[in-house]
Design a protein around this motif. Structure first.
Motif, short mmCIF file in Angstrom:
data_model
loop_
_atom_site.label_atom_id
_atom_site.label_comp_id
_atom_site.label_asym_id
_atom_site.label_seq_id
_atom_site.Cartn_x
_atom_site.Cartn_y
_atom_site.Cartn_z
N LYS A 1 45.54 46.37 35.41
CA LYS A 1 44.31 46.64 36.16
C LYS A 1 43.33 45.48 36.04
O LYS A 1 42.65 45.11 37.01
CB LYS A 1 43.65 47.93 35.63
N MET A 2 43.28 44.90 34.84
CA MET A 2 42.37 43.77 34.65
C MET A 2 42.83 42.56 35.47
O MET A 2 42.02 41.84 36.05
CB MET A 2 42.30 43.42 33.16
N ARG A 3 44.14 42.37 35.53
CA ARG A 3 44.68 41.27 36.35
C ARG A 3 44.28 41.45 37.82
O ARG A 3 43.85 40.51 38.48
CB ARG A 3 46.21 41.24 36.21
N SER A 4 44.39 42.68 38.28
CA SER A 4 44.04 42.98 39.66
C SER A 4 42.54 42.76 39.91
O SER A 4 42.14 42.19 40.94
CB SER A 4 44.44 44.43 39.95
N ALA A 5 41.73 43.20 38.94
CA ALA A 5 40.27 43.03 39.08
C ALA A 5 39.89 41.56 39.09
O ALA A 5 39.00 41.13 39.85
CB ALA A 5 39.56 43.77 37.96
N LEU A 6 40.56 40.76 38.26
CA LEU A 6 40.25 39.33 38.22
C LEU A 6 40.70 38.64 39.51
O LEU A 6 40.04 37.71 39.98
CB LEU A 6 40.92 38.67 37.01
N ASP A 7 41.80 39.11 40.08
CA ASP A 7 42.24 38.56 41.37
C ASP A 7 41.16 38.72 42.42
O ASP A 7 40.93 37.84 43.25
CB ASP A 7 43.52 39.28 41.85
#
Lengths: 76, 379
Positions: B137-143
């Motif tokens: 989820k954090m990866r997606s938010a950073l994207d």
């Protein structure tokens, strides 16, 4: 009758005595106490500042044989 | 009569101990004098420190996992059957499936777990990288992140004490590379009056943060998060607003430890040198499971595991104690995407981190691969 939990954090560099006290306070009831033994003189300075900020109560500070003993009462 | 060693927990600590005992007790296992059994919760073994790299796309998810049965020595029967109750008087462990395992020696290596749900509003609105779902989820938010306020919020207790600093400096490098750091403000919060539990690390981190314009708030213990207004408030009375909240959630020990009456919060009272559960001579405790006031970290578990292996082996073969644990901890510290440093200490030697270098960063990247040799008991 309040309960007292003792943490022997002498020689504990990380996470350190104050972090241990914060963690321990989460696990006890209001009115109970945490006593921490620390060889880090910084604890004597930092712990009262934090206790004052949060509103818990510092009960005792004693210099023992090569370490300090501090007692905090959980008030909230 | 076979001496039965029961290991509860299939993470790093339990696995190193099982594999190490197999190497030390080859003859005794072959003759049937010793039998080792492990109870775990998953068929997969995860390299937890690798989660740090997932939000930035620097490791693939598959690189974090191996089949636990392949990591574990074949002489150790492994059951995916979590312990439900541990009865130290009867010397038996009952599992979710209803089976009962008796033991002569018990190894408790049940680890720790994140508890974002213990702080109001945190689970609904915060990002973290301490489990795979959170890291995804954090990866997606950073994207999707194009600038704004990021709060990196540290709670107590937590494992891998250097990870909060690592994620902060890695965020800075990632967002700079992405070209949005000039539209971003990062604020790091820490529970005590400095930026890290280790004073030398805190003294190093503060000027680094100043140099990069990273803000910080000390004496910040999270009271609540307001997902609607996007604010986080501390027990000390500070409130910060955020566009993205990255938290190091508070941790707890395993439920089976507290429900079996073995330790408040899931942490087992443990002799800091013997690694025996207080008041016992047949129950070893290793890794995050102990209540010893030192870092909950993979290296701690590894060094403790080596001591448990030596002592169990000596007890079973020579009826003597081998050696005490000296409190050794060793941690790599990523200081960005391209440099790193390290710190080590024990009960008597204070930490003294050196200057960051690219070489140490490469060592850490190498260890991310070498870990599997550690888990197998070869390194």
């Amino acid at each position: 009758m309040s309960q007292r939990k003792t943490i022997d954090a002498r020689g504990a560099f990380c996470p350190g005595p104050l972090m241990e006290v914060i963690a321990a306070l989460k696990l006890i009831e209001i009115g109970d106490e945490v006593e921490v033994w620390s060889t880090d003189q910084g604890t004597v300075k930092d712990l009262p500042i934090w206790v004052d900020k949060v509103g818990h109560k510092l009960i005792e500070t004693n210099e023992c044989d090569g370490y300090w003993s501090l007692v905090v009462e959980k008030t909230k | 009569m076979t001496k039965k060693i029961l290991i509860v927990g299939g993470g790093l600590a339990g696995t190193i101990i099982a594999n190490g005992l197999c190497r030390q007790l080859t003859k005794q296992i072959k003759s049937g004098d010793v039998a080792i059994t492990m109870l775990g919760t998953s068929d997969q073994h995860m390299y937890q420190p690798g989660l740090l790299y997932i939000p930035f796309g620097k490791m693939r998810e598959a690189e974090l996992f191996r089949d636990q049965r392949k990591v574990l020595d074949k002489r150790v029967p492994y059951f995916i059957d979590p312990a439900k109750n541990i009865d130290t008087d009867k010397k038996e462990v009952t599992t979710d499936s209803g089976k009962t395992y008796t033991y002569d020696y018990l190894v408790l290596a049940t680890g720790s777990r994140i508890m974002p749900q213990s702080i109001p509003g945190m689970a609904e609105s915060a990002h973290w990288f301490y489990d795979l779902e959170g890291a995804r989820k954090m990866r997606s938010a950073l994207d999707d992140f194009e600038g704004g306020k990021i709060v990196v919020n540290v709670n107590v207790p937590h494992k891998c004490p250097v990870a909060p600093l690592e994620i902060t400096f890695m965020l800075y490098d990632y967002l700079t590379e992405k070209g949005v750091m000039d539209k971003t403000e990062i604020t790091y919060t820490y529970p005590i009056g400095r930026l890290h539990g280790l004073e030398p690390v805190a003294l190093w981190a503060q000027p680094e943060m100043d140099k990069f314009g990273i803000k910080y708030e000390t004496f910040f213990n999270t009271k609540e998060v307001d997902p609607d207004n996007k604010t986080i408030t501390s027990e000390e009375g500070e409130t910060l607003s955020y566009d993205m909240l990255v938290t190091i959630p508070p941790h707890s020990g395993a439920e089976v430890i507290s429900s079996s009456g073995l330790g408040d919060g899931g942490w087992v009272p443990t002799d800091k040198k013997k690694l025996l559960m207080d008041g016992t001579t047949d129950i070893f405790v290793c890794g995050d499971t102990t209540n010893i006031p030192i870092s909950k970290a993979g290296s701690t578990a590894h060094f403790e595991a080596d001591v448990v292996i030596d002592n169990l082996t000596s007890i079973l073969t020579e009826n003597r104690w081998a050696r005490d644990y000296d409190g050794k901890v060793y941690c790599f510290i990523e200081t960005g995407m391209d440099e790193g440093t390290y710190v080590w200490f024990n009960y008597t030697t204070p930490p003294n981190p050196g200057p960051p270098s690219q070489m140490i960063h490469w060592f850490k990247l190498a260890y991310n691969r070498l870990y599997w040799l550690s888990a197998r008991g070869l390194l």
